[in-house]
Design an enzyme around this catalytic site. Structure first.
Site, short mmCIF file in Angstrom:
data_model
loop_
_atom_site.label_atom_id
_atom_site.label_comp_id
_atom_site.label_asym_id
_atom_site.label_seq_id
_atom_site.Cartn_x
_atom_site.Cartn_y
_atom_site.Cartn_z
N ARG A 44 0.86 -1.19 0.00
CA ARG A 44 0.00 0.00 0.00
C ARG A 44 0.89 1.24 0.00
O ARG A 44 1.46 1.61 1.03
CB ARG A 44 -0.92 0.03 1.22
CG ARG A 44 -1.84 1.26 1.19
CD ARG A 44 -2.94 1.19 2.22
NE ARG A 44 -2.47 1.50 3.55
CZ ARG A 44 -3.19 1.34 4.65
NH1 ARG A 44 -4.41 0.83 4.58
NH2 ARG A 44 -2.71 1.67 5.82
N SER A 113 -12.37 -2.79 1.65
CA SER A 113 -12.44 -2.25 3.01
C SER A 113 -13.88 -1.90 3.37
O SER A 113 -14.62 -1.38 2.55
CB SER A 113 -11.61 -0.96 3.12
OG SER A 113 -10.27 -1.20 2.82
N LYS A 142 -2.80 5.01 9.87
CA LYS A 142 -3.63 5.46 8.75
C LYS A 142 -4.45 6.64 9.23
O LYS A 142 -5.43 6.48 9.98
CB LYS A 142 -4.52 4.30 8.28
CG LYS A 142 -5.20 4.54 6.95
CD LYS A 142 -5.64 3.22 6.30
CE LYS A 142 -6.25 3.45 4.93
NZ LYS A 142 -7.64 3.92 5.00
#
Lengths: 216, 216
Positions: A44, A113, A142
């Site tokens: 990611r 997600s 995050k």
């Protein structure tokens, strides 16, 4: 992809970018996590130039392939295709799973997600192969993860779906049992492996903590 | 794609996102620009959820198709594929043209941004089909555009490449002659059309200003 084979292979799911962290390269972290028994590696990377993402990503992908570890790319279906990933993982603002499917067919699995029952239902309608549910706990990894959803959301989703679920967000070897108890098939982590003094040992501890729940 | 056909079709190149601007929708702006004779529409949207980008993008794509206007998607090759675009445009930090080509073959043309001779040479090596050179002038439309390169950079690139070139950045009907004089095949604009009181008339003025240089 065979869903039965899947649920056995999501136990410890590492998420990371391409940059150094904790004094070691991303590739070194992946190598150590693989030694510790990691099941999935998700790349990611939201900021780096894509030519660098491809350069590091190809090495990461090879490492995973050599050790039969699943390799997933976050967000970009085009990058996932170029890296010949096993899967692509999309957020609610990324390409919907149904659109991603048009590009990859059955060549890759698609994770989506979800931070609510509504988002989970939408992801399932769109043809998600697994759900990444979170952020389960507060997390510093995050910034846009929103308020924690608590492990109970996994239990809520489990009531209407048998799809593989990976919990994500602030999960550690200490708290992952309560995530797995809700019906998760695995735990996705960043900080609990990346930047740890001993990523291999950190992965081993996570593996041991989820093991009693795998295949149940 | 036939390069000869190309150079005739890059004259006025509109770049825009999916949001309203100047009190009208992006689709309305595209419609008016098409009425004014725009040659290319590039969808460049960096922020919106991709499901919205696809929703608006599909309508934009249809409008362009109906009027035989070229439709290009910025950055995301996956989105370009889903929108069945005519082309994809990548910056220096996006997927390199050579990588994008692996995904789209000859089904789409590939434009690459260049702000120096070195970047132009690299783009050409990577197999770019045209170059977007800029920012030619100072611009408020793209925060990360860097210092203006002046129209002379187009002349520099023209010395070693016959590839189609579109100037971009701060270009207006008033200053576009000096861009075209350097050997550009067209001018890409945001502000000179988007948000203008009369986008159709603004496009007509740009068309008239570049016309003497097209096909020369």
């Amino acid at each position: 992809m065979n869903p039965e084979a899947w649920q056995e292979r999501l136990g410890v799911y590492l998420v990371l970018g391409i940059d150094n962290a904790g004094g070691r390269s991303a590739l070194e972290t992946v190598r150590l996590a693989i030694e510790g028994g990691v099941d999935v590696v998700q790349l990611r990377e939201k900021k780096a130039p894509l030519r660098r993402v491809l350069e590091v990503g190809r090495k990461m992908r090879e490492l995973c392939r050599e050790h039969d570890v699943l390799f997933v790319v976050n967000d970009r279906v085009d990058v996932a295709m170029l890296l010949d990933a096993d899967g692509v993982h999309v957020g609610q603002d990324d390409l919907p799973a149904g659109e991603a499917r048009k590009l990859i067919g059955d060549h890759m699995f698609i994770g989506v997600s979800a931070s609510s029952v509504a988002e989970a239902r939408w992801a399932i309608e769109q043809g998600a192969d697994y759900l990444g549910v979170g952020a389960i706990y507060a997390t510093g990894s995050k910034a846009d993860a929103g308020d924690p959803v608590t492990p109970a959301l996994i239990g809520e989703i489990r009531k209407f779906s048998a799809l593989p679920i990976v919990g994500i967000g602030g999960i550690t070897a200490e708290n992952c049992a309560e995530v797995m108890e809700q019906g998760a098939n695995g735990v996705a982590v960043i900080s609990a492996i990346v930047g740890q003094p001993d990523p291999k040992q950190a992965t081993v501890r996570l593996k041991q903590a989820v093991a009693p729940f795998i295949g149940k």
